[in-house]
Design a protein around this motif. Structure first.
Motif, mmCIF file in Angstrom:
data_model
loop_
_atom_site.group_PDB
_atom_site.id
_atom_site.type_symbol
_atom_site.label_atom_id
_atom_site.label_comp_id
_atom_site.label_asym_id
_atom_site.label_seq_id
_atom_site.Cartn_x
_atom_site.Cartn_y
_atom_site.Cartn_z
ATOM 1 N N LEU A 160 0.829 -1.195 0.000
ATOM 2 C CA LEU A 160 0.000 0.000 0.000
ATOM 3 C C LEU A 160 0.869 1.253 0.000
ATOM 4 N N ASP A 161 0.612 2.126 -0.957
ATOM 5 C CA ASP A 161 1.201 3.463 -0.892
ATOM 6 C C ASP A 161 0.161 4.453 -0.398
ATOM 7 N N VAL A 162 -1.066 3.979 -0.259
ATOM 8 C CA VAL A 162 -2.179 4.801 0.210
ATOM 9 C C VAL A 162 -2.971 3.981 1.218
ATOM 10 N N GLY A 183 -5.399 10.383 6.167
ATOM 11 C CA GLY A 183 -5.452 11.839 6.282
ATOM 12 C C GLY A 183 -4.797 12.406 7.526
ATOM 13 N N ALA A 184 -4.941 11.713 8.648
ATOM 14 C CA ALA A 184 -4.401 12.234 9.905
ATOM 15 C C ALA A 184 -2.938 11.867 10.122
ATOM 16 N N LEU A 185 -2.380 11.066 9.214
ATOM 17 C CA LEU A 185 -1.029 10.537 9.438
ATOM 18 C C LEU A 185 -0.033 10.900 8.344
ATOM 19 N N PHE A 186 -0.398 10.661 7.103
ATOM 20 C CA PHE A 186 0.577 10.748 6.016
ATOM 21 C C PHE A 186 1.074 12.176 5.800
ATOM 22 N N TYR A 187 2.311 12.266 5.342
ATOM 23 C CA TYR A 187 3.043 13.492 5.040
ATOM 24 C C TYR A 187 3.545 14.225 6.278
ATOM 25 N N HIS A 212 -2.507 5.787 17.053
ATOM 26 C CA HIS A 212 -3.705 5.157 17.605
ATOM 27 C C HIS A 212 -4.552 4.432 16.564
ATOM 28 N N ASP A 213 -4.061 4.356 15.348
ATOM 29 C CA ASP A 213 -4.790 3.630 14.310
ATOM 30 C C ASP A 213 -4.449 2.142 14.418
ATOM 31 N N ASP A 214 -5.312 1.377 15.085
ATOM 32 C CA ASP A 214 -5.020 -0.029 15.354
ATOM 33 C C ASP A 214 -4.984 -0.879 14.085
ATOM 34 N N LEU A 268 3.747 -4.271 2.852
ATOM 35 C CA LEU A 268 4.530 -3.043 2.709
ATOM 36 C C LEU A 268 3.577 -1.856 2.810
ATOM 37 N N VAL A 269 3.929 -0.866 3.592
ATOM 38 C CA VAL A 269 3.146 0.366 3.663
ATOM 39 C C VAL A 269 4.093 1.543 3.441
ATOM 40 N N CYS A 270 3.793 2.371 2.459
ATOM 41 C CA CYS A 270 4.555 3.596 2.217
ATOM 42 C C CYS A 270 3.629 4.793 2.414
ATOM 43 N N GLY A 271 4.205 5.982 2.419
ATOM 44 C CA GLY A 271 3.460 7.184 2.803
ATOM 45 C C GLY A 271 2.955 8.020 1.658
#
Length: 347
Positions: A259-261, A266-270, A279-281, A293-296
């Motif tokens: 995931l790149d998205v 909204g409250a986290l990326f960038y 707190h996003d479980d 894989l998680v990218c921003g």
């Protein structure tokens, strides 16, 4: 003309200022705000004539009404997506809204390939292991992409670029896009969504977020996928139901996820949250899986794309000021130029 730019990072300042100095020296004065646009920060726009927003800025009805009350009539999106804008309200208020429909689609497609290769060959894990002096190959077994089937959901500019690249790898490419696209046929064949999911070893999403595509990846469609297939999303987070993907990963139905998205990005990326408790479980659970894989949201992030974004954004503003027809208008002179609930599955 005074332009307020929200969610502005150092690179936004650099490229917008550079393009302005070079191409549009007398167009406007720019004020940069590092904060995202929301009901809490919209007051920063007071005194401006136009605002410039990015993917995670909020342009819902309350924000649009506040902007309108400030006398702001132009909204410039320095991105392709506009699911964060209440376009019918903007139309009602007679506002001008324009986006950047295409900025180096190859940049996003190439990043999708990087995610596929990293997920497949575990190069991120190998990098860390070797740095500790561990040269064991256990757990790094991948597949050869040549001869495998890649399913592309949405064959607009980015999906088409990915299809071209994967065909070069020797992959069979299939695509789902109800609005077609003749150019794709030289790289693969169109199939139905269910057929694509059943046949593909890798599924890559390249469609906009609309009410018709929201959670297009869900419990039902994940169950249609070939067991052990990879899923890649470089488009919009809301295309994927996170809870369902977690369950599919736990059962092994989904072999890997990149995931790149993310639907709640909204409250986290960038922004840097490394010194905080996140707190996003669901996101934290996802990042415990070795095959995730998680990218921003960085697929677009190349020099070429930033230069194009700045150029088109300021060009859209020039069209607005000069009262010229702007080819990138989403709302113009109180007329909605797109149908957000019927948007094709393309990006």
């Amino acid at each position: 003309m005074k332009l307020s730019v929200f969610s502005a990072k150092s690179y936004d300042k650099e490229y917008l200022s550079s393009i302005q100095d070079k191409t549009y020296p007398s167009l406007c004065s720019i004020i940069f705000h590092s904060f995202a646009l929301s009901s809490e920060t919209v007051s920063l726009a007071e005194g401006s004539d136009a605002i410039c927003a990015f993917v995670n800025d909020t342009l819902d009805a309350p924000v649009l009404h506040t902007l309108h009350n400030y006398g702001i009539r132009a909204i410039l999106l320095r991105c392709a997506g506009y699911n964060n804008v209440d376009l019918p309200v903007a139309e009602e208020l007679g506002m001008f809204v324009a986006n950047v429909p295409s900025y180096s689609p190859e940049a996003v497609a190439e990043f999708a390939v990087a995610l596929i290769q990293t997920l497949n060959r575990k190069t991120h894990r190998a990098y860390n292991r070797v740095r500790e002096g561990n040269f064991n190959l256990e757990g790094f077994l991948g597949i050869t992409l040549c001869g495998k089937t890649v399913g592309v959901v949405g064959v607009g500019r980015i999906g088409l670029a990915l299809a071209r690249i994967m065909r070069g790898f020797g992959c069979r490419v299939v695509a789902y896009d109800p609005f077609g696209g003749e150019e794709f046929k030289q790289y693969g064949e169109f199939v139905g969504l269910e057929e694509l999911l059943a046949q593909s070893d890798i599924v890559s999403l390249h469609c906009p977020l609309t009410e018709g595509t929201r959670h297009i990846v869900n419990e039902e469609t994940l169950g249609m996928m070939k067991k052990g297939a990879f899923l890649v999303n470089t488009s919009r987070g809301g295309l994927v139901d996170t809870m369902s993907t977690i369950q599919a990963l736990k059962t092994g139905q989904l072999g890997g996820l990149a995931l790149d998205v993310y639907e709640a990005e909204g409250a986290l990326f960038y922004n840097d949250h490394s010194g905080e408790i996140i707190h996003d479980d669901l996101l934290m659970r996802l990042m415990t899986f070795p095959n995730v894989l998680v990218c921003g949201h960085q697929a677009f992030f190349t020099e070429d794309a930033l230069r194009e974004i700045a150029t088109v954004t300021l060009g859209n503003l020039e069209d607005y000021i000069a009262k010229r027809t702007c080819k990138n208008s989403l709302v113009r002179e109180g007329h909605l130029m797109v149908a957000p609930d019927k948007e094709p599955v393309r990006l």
